[in-house]
Design an enzyme around this catalytic site. Structure first.
Site, PDB file in Angstrom:
ATOM      1  N   ASN A   1       0.732  -1.214   0.033  1.00 20.40           N
ATOM      2  CA  ASN A   1       0.102   0.124  -0.074  1.00 20.40           C
ATOM      3  C   ASN A   1       1.066   1.196  -0.102  1.00 20.40           C
ATOM      4  OD1 ASN A   1      -1.529   2.465   1.434  1.00 20.40           O
ATOM      5  ND2 ASN A   1      -3.317   0.733   1.319  1.00 20.40           N
TER       6      ASN A   1
ATOM      7  N   CYS B   1      -5.015  10.452   1.002  1.00 19.19           N
ATOM      8  CA  CYS B   1      -4.138  11.175   1.779  1.00 19.19           C
ATOM      9  C   CYS B   1      -4.197  12.672   1.167  1.00 19.19           C
ATOM     10  CB  CYS B   1      -2.695  10.830   1.177  1.00 19.19           C
ATOM     11  SG  CYS B   1      -2.449   9.244   1.297  1.00 19.19           S
TER      12      CYS B   1
HETATM   13  C1  LIG Z   1      -5.946   0.978  12.356  1.00 18.41           C
HETATM   14  C2  LIG Z   1      -6.102   0.936  11.237  1.00 18.41           C
HETATM   15  C3  LIG Z   1      -5.100   1.311  10.510  1.00 18.41           C
HETATM   16  C4  LIG Z   1      -5.277   1.512   8.995  1.00 18.41           C
HETATM   17  N1  LIG Z   1      -4.231   1.735   8.033  1.00 18.41           N
HETATM   18  C5  LIG Z   1      -4.374   1.917   6.957  1.00 18.41           C
HETATM   19  C6  LIG Z   1      -3.608   2.346   5.985  1.00 18.41           C
HETATM   20  O1  LIG Z   1      -2.224   2.686   6.447  1.00 18.41           O
HETATM   21  N2  LIG Z   1      -3.522   2.569   4.457  1.00 18.41           N
HETATM   22  C7  LIG Z   1      -4.901   2.366   4.050  1.00 18.41           C
HETATM   23  O2  LIG Z   1      -4.908   2.690   2.781  1.00 18.41           O
HETATM   24  N3  LIG Z   1      -5.866   1.808   4.803  1.00 18.41           N
HETATM   25  C8  LIG Z   1      -5.751   1.709   6.031  1.00 18.41           C
HETATM   26  N4  LIG Z   1      -6.685   1.400   7.045  1.00 18.41           N
HETATM   27  C9  LIG Z   1      -8.031   0.988   6.385  1.00 18.41           C
HETATM   28  C10 LIG Z   1      -8.296  -0.250   6.269  1.00 18.41           C
HETATM   29  O3  LIG Z   1      -7.378  -0.960   5.312  1.00 18.41           O
HETATM   30  C11 LIG Z   1      -9.864  -0.630   5.722  1.00 18.41           C
HETATM   31  O4  LIG Z   1     -10.008  -0.050   4.552  1.00 18.41           O
HETATM   32  C12 LIG Z   1     -10.944   0.088   6.476  1.00 18.41           C
HETATM   33  O5  LIG Z   1     -10.577  -0.216   7.977  1.00 18.41           O
HETATM   34  C13 LIG Z   1     -12.314  -0.685   6.255  1.00 18.41           C
HETATM   35  O6  LIG Z   1     -12.057  -2.023   6.587  1.00 18.41           O
HETATM   36  P1  LIG Z   1     -12.510  -2.649   8.114  1.00 18.41           P
HETATM   37  O7  LIG Z   1     -14.011  -2.199   8.394  1.00 18.41           O
HETATM   38  O8  LIG Z   1     -12.664  -4.217   7.744  1.00 18.41           O
HETATM   39  O9  LIG Z   1     -11.581  -2.239   9.102  1.00 18.41           O
HETATM   40  C14 LIG Z   1      -6.648   1.213   8.499  1.00 18.41           C
HETATM   41  C15 LIG Z   1      -7.684   0.848   9.272  1.00 18.41           C
HETATM   42  C16 LIG Z   1      -7.508   0.653  10.691  1.00 18.41           C
HETATM   43  C17 LIG Z   1      -8.548   0.165  11.476  1.00 18.41           C
END
Ligand SMILES: Cc1cc2nc3c(=O)[nH]c(=O)nc-3n(C[C@H](O)[C@H](O)[C@H](O)COP(=O)(O)O)c2cc1C
Length: 314
Positions: free
Chosen positions: A104, A135
């Site tokens: 990513n 971003c």
């Molecule tokens: C603690 C945390 C850190 C995350 N860091 C990133 C990241 O660095 N880059 C990114 O594109 N998405 C990041 N996400 C988003 C997740 O990849 C995902 O798209 C989003 O949480 C929705 O999925 P979920 O409901 O299963 O968590 C992060 C999510 C969480 C909860």
């Protein structure tokens, strides 16, 4: 009822045959080497690293996580070890993994995205990039890259020039007026796959201090609370943008079990990411893969790929 062990869970993702459609989502499973005590990473269909930027980032001040009803807010702020340390210390662990591996990529300028992709474009450890366009664009006043179709097309076409033969997957933000316009712009720019959704900007207030709980004031909402919106958006992008193409959708948002994965496949996803729920049940992805076999056996589905986009019209 069919025999569970004879069910074919494989899916085709940009020409690559994956053993199953289950991915871990970016930012919730580090760089892979942290996971071996909790799951058999080689049983996954796909693995996505935490966002990588050119320079290391400490991220936002704490508190930067807070639980909500059926979800959580995070304002991690893209904390990561930076491109050089990632190459020196983490890439090795991604070598020879069975799942398809995406890095990513994040940045504050188009040049930063390009630098990360260019330096990694020769590395055989990875299959592709997941470009996180949620971003802030520093050169354009901090507005997210992912909210203006013209900017999305520009950034993806620029990244495409330097990403060699790697798969270019674009991760869409749900916080836009028309997600299909953004998806089309990404494809115009040369995206090979779409990933949706990222988190929703949200706020939690402490009623005693009368201040936001997160030091950053706002954070991204994730977890089961967002799943129905994610299913809707995946189905919308599938029916209006990708259905007649061979562009796969990686769907993410609130998944915690095999039924959730099936919902996303029916909506049009080719693969499904699991994020927040890894923190609740670190072996959830393994349980989901087993659950998918059981669902298919029970429902008489011999090949899981038959489910993709098979939502009844009415
Ligand atoms: C603690 C945390 C850190 C995350 N860091 C990133 C990241 O660095 N880059 C990114 O594109 N998405 C990041 N996400 C988003 C997740 O990849 C995902 O798209 C989003 O949480 C929705 O999925 P979920 O409901 O299963 O968590 C992060 C999510 C969480 C909860």
């Amino acid at each position: 009822m069919a025999n569970e062990n004879e069910i074919d869970l494989s899916v085709n993702f940009c020409g690559i045959n994956l053993s199953n459609p289950v991915f871990t989502a970016s930012g919730t499973c580090g760089y892979s080497d942290e996971l071996s005590d909790f799951m058999d990473i080689n049983a996954l269909g796909g693995f996505i690293t935490k966002s990588i930027t050119v320079k290391p980032r400490m991220g936002n001040p704490t508190p930067r996580i807070v639980e909500t009803d059926s979800g959580m807010l995070n304002a991690i702020g893209l904390a990561n070890i930076g491109l050089d340390a990632f190459i020196d210390q983490k890439l090795g662990a991604l070598n020879d993994l069975c799942p398809i591996v995406f890095v990513n990529v994040a940045g504050e300028s188009i040049e930063e995205y390009k630098q990360v992709c260019q330096e990694l474009s020769y590395r055989r450890e990875i299959a592709g990039f997941e470009v996180n366009i949620s971003c802030p664009n520093v050169s354009r006043g901090g507005i997210s890259f992912g909210t203006e179709p013209k900017v999305v097309e520009e950034i993806i076409s620029e990244v495409k020039k330097v990403s060699g033969d790697k798969i270019l997957m674009v991760k869409l933000s749900p916080s836009v007026t028309n997600i299909c316009e953004i998806a089309r712009a990404a494809l115009e720019g040369g995206a090979d796959a779409l990933s949706l959704i990222n988190t929703f900007t949200s706020m939690v207030i402490d009623i005693h201090s009368r201040r936001p709980v997160l030091a950053n004031r706002t954070g991204g909402l994730s977890g089961p609370a967002i799943k129905p919106i994610a299913v809707y958006l995946v189905n919308k992008v599938y029916t209006e943008v990708t259905k007649e193409t061979d562009v796969p959708i990686l769907a993410t948002g609130g998944v915690r079990n095999a039924s959730d994965v099936v919902e996303f496949l029916l909506a049009g996803a080719t693969a499904v990411g699991v994020g927040t729920w890894n923190f609740v049940e670190p072996d959830v992805t393994m349980k989901i893969i087993e659950g998918l076999k059981k669902y298919c056996a029970r429902e008489g589905v011999n090949k899981i790929k038959e489910l993709i986009g098979s939502l009844e019209a009415d």
